[in-house]
Design a protein around this motif. Sequence first.
Motif, mmCIF file in Angstrom:
data_model
loop_
_atom_site.group_PDB
_atom_site.id
_atom_site.type_symbol
_atom_site.label_atom_id
_atom_site.label_comp_id
_atom_site.label_asym_id
_atom_site.label_seq_id
_atom_site.Cartn_x
_atom_site.Cartn_y
_atom_site.Cartn_z
ATOM 1 N N UNK A 52 -74.619 -73.250 -105.451
ATOM 2 C CA UNK A 52 -74.418 -74.571 -106.018
ATOM 3 C C UNK A 52 -72.956 -74.873 -106.291
ATOM 4 N N UNK A 53 -72.713 -75.958 -106.982
ATOM 5 C CA UNK A 53 -71.360 -76.392 -107.316
ATOM 6 C C UNK A 53 -71.168 -76.372 -108.832
ATOM 7 N N UNK A 54 -69.962 -76.052 -109.235
ATOM 8 C CA UNK A 54 -69.638 -75.922 -110.652
ATOM 9 C C UNK A 54 -68.359 -76.702 -110.958
ATOM 10 N N UNK A 55 -68.186 -77.066 -112.203
ATOM 11 C CA UNK A 55 -66.917 -77.665 -112.617
ATOM 12 C C UNK A 55 -65.838 -76.597 -112.464
ATOM 13 N N UNK A 56 -64.712 -76.953 -111.835
ATOM 14 C CA UNK A 56 -63.653 -75.992 -111.576
ATOM 15 C C UNK A 56 -62.881 -75.608 -112.828
ATOM 16 N N UNK A 57 -61.937 -74.717 -112.633
ATOM 17 C CA UNK A 57 -61.135 -74.236 -113.764
ATOM 18 C C UNK A 57 -59.962 -75.155 -114.086
ATOM 19 N N UNK A 58 -59.767 -76.190 -113.256
ATOM 20 C CA UNK A 58 -58.720 -77.191 -113.514
ATOM 21 C C UNK A 58 -57.343 -76.540 -113.636
ATOM 22 N N UNK A 59 -57.091 -75.553 -112.784
ATOM 23 C CA UNK A 59 -55.805 -74.871 -112.810
ATOM 24 C C UNK A 59 -54.731 -75.749 -112.179
ATOM 25 N N UNK A 60 -53.504 -75.269 -112.235
ATOM 26 C CA UNK A 60 -52.389 -75.991 -111.620
ATOM 27 C C UNK A 60 -52.077 -75.450 -110.228
ATOM 28 N N UNK A 61 -53.027 -74.714 -109.626
ATOM 29 C CA UNK A 61 -52.805 -74.157 -108.296
ATOM 30 C C UNK A 61 -52.441 -75.226 -107.263
ATOM 31 N N UNK A 62 -53.117 -76.401 -107.251
ATOM 32 C CA UNK A 62 -52.708 -77.432 -106.289
ATOM 33 C C UNK A 62 -51.272 -77.905 -106.497
ATOM 34 N N UNK A 63 -50.861 -78.002 -107.767
ATOM 35 C CA UNK A 63 -49.473 -78.381 -108.054
ATOM 36 C C UNK A 63 -48.513 -77.352 -107.488
ATOM 37 N N UNK A 64 -48.827 -76.072 -107.669
ATOM 38 C CA UNK A 64 -47.964 -75.008 -107.155
ATOM 39 C C UNK A 64 -47.851 -75.100 -105.644
ATOM 40 N N UNK A 65 -48.986 -75.270 -104.962
ATOM 41 C CA UNK A 65 -48.970 -75.344 -103.505
ATOM 42 C C UNK A 65 -48.117 -76.521 -103.036
ATOM 43 N N UNK A 66 -48.269 -77.667 -103.695
ATOM 44 C CA UNK A 66 -47.489 -78.839 -103.306
ATOM 45 C C UNK A 66 -45.996 -78.638 -103.520
ATOM 46 N N UNK A 67 -45.632 -78.038 -104.645
ATOM 47 C CA UNK A 67 -44.219 -77.816 -104.932
ATOM 48 C C UNK A 67 -43.622 -76.747 -104.030
ATOM 49 N N UNK A 68 -44.428 -75.733 -103.681
ATOM 50 C CA UNK A 68 -43.945 -74.719 -102.740
ATOM 51 C C UNK A 68 -43.634 -75.366 -101.402
#
Length: 228
Positions: A57-73
């Motif tokens: 199934x699907x769950x609410x994510x951890x809302x981390x800043x991983x996408x921000x890190x990937x974008x800034x990298x």
Amino acid sequence: MTDQIKDFILVHRLRPGDLMPSEAELCAELEVSRSSIREAMRTLAALDIVEVRHGHGSYVGQLSLAPLVEGLVFRGVLGAGDDLAALREVVEVREALDLSMAEQVCTALAGTSNPSLHDLVHTMELRSDAGEPFATEDRAFHSELIARLDNALVGQLVTAFWEVNTVVYPRLGLSPAVGLDETARAHGDMLRAAEAGDPDAYRAAVVRHYLPLRRSLGTEAQSTRSAP
């Protein structure tokens, strides 16, 4: 559609790790097609707003800043031809964040003793004496220091910008920052100032902490400008 699913999470007060409704239930609730739900869930999963566990199934994510890190990298690597401006901006934001938290850090640590932080400083000093980098200890120091504050977002931001810096540096083929001994000593100065409850001394130590990195980027930028 992504906004509708986010609204659903908010309206139903779901928290990170909570189970989401099935695709069929979301289709009925939001009155949309299954393909629309799947596309929206893929987008939200990339943002760590939801987590899709195949077969579970699907769950609410951890809302981390991983996408921000990937974008800034990516931005840092992509901007390499512009005199390393993107990487210097990341360093400036890191420094500004550390400086802005001086009062809070000193209030939290004033009058305390922190053996684990002193151990990290000692290890950094030993590694710098041997001419070895100490990225693991550096990250642990900042993470543990900020963890003493009652502000989880600041901790995530500090870690995120630290990761951007350390990931982009080798990808651009840059040599490690010079002045490792200065950086190691500055960590110790930051810690002692915080334990003494002295925000002015803490801010001065933060500035010293970033000087070697700024010099390194300035030297690299000069080399880039001088290249034929």
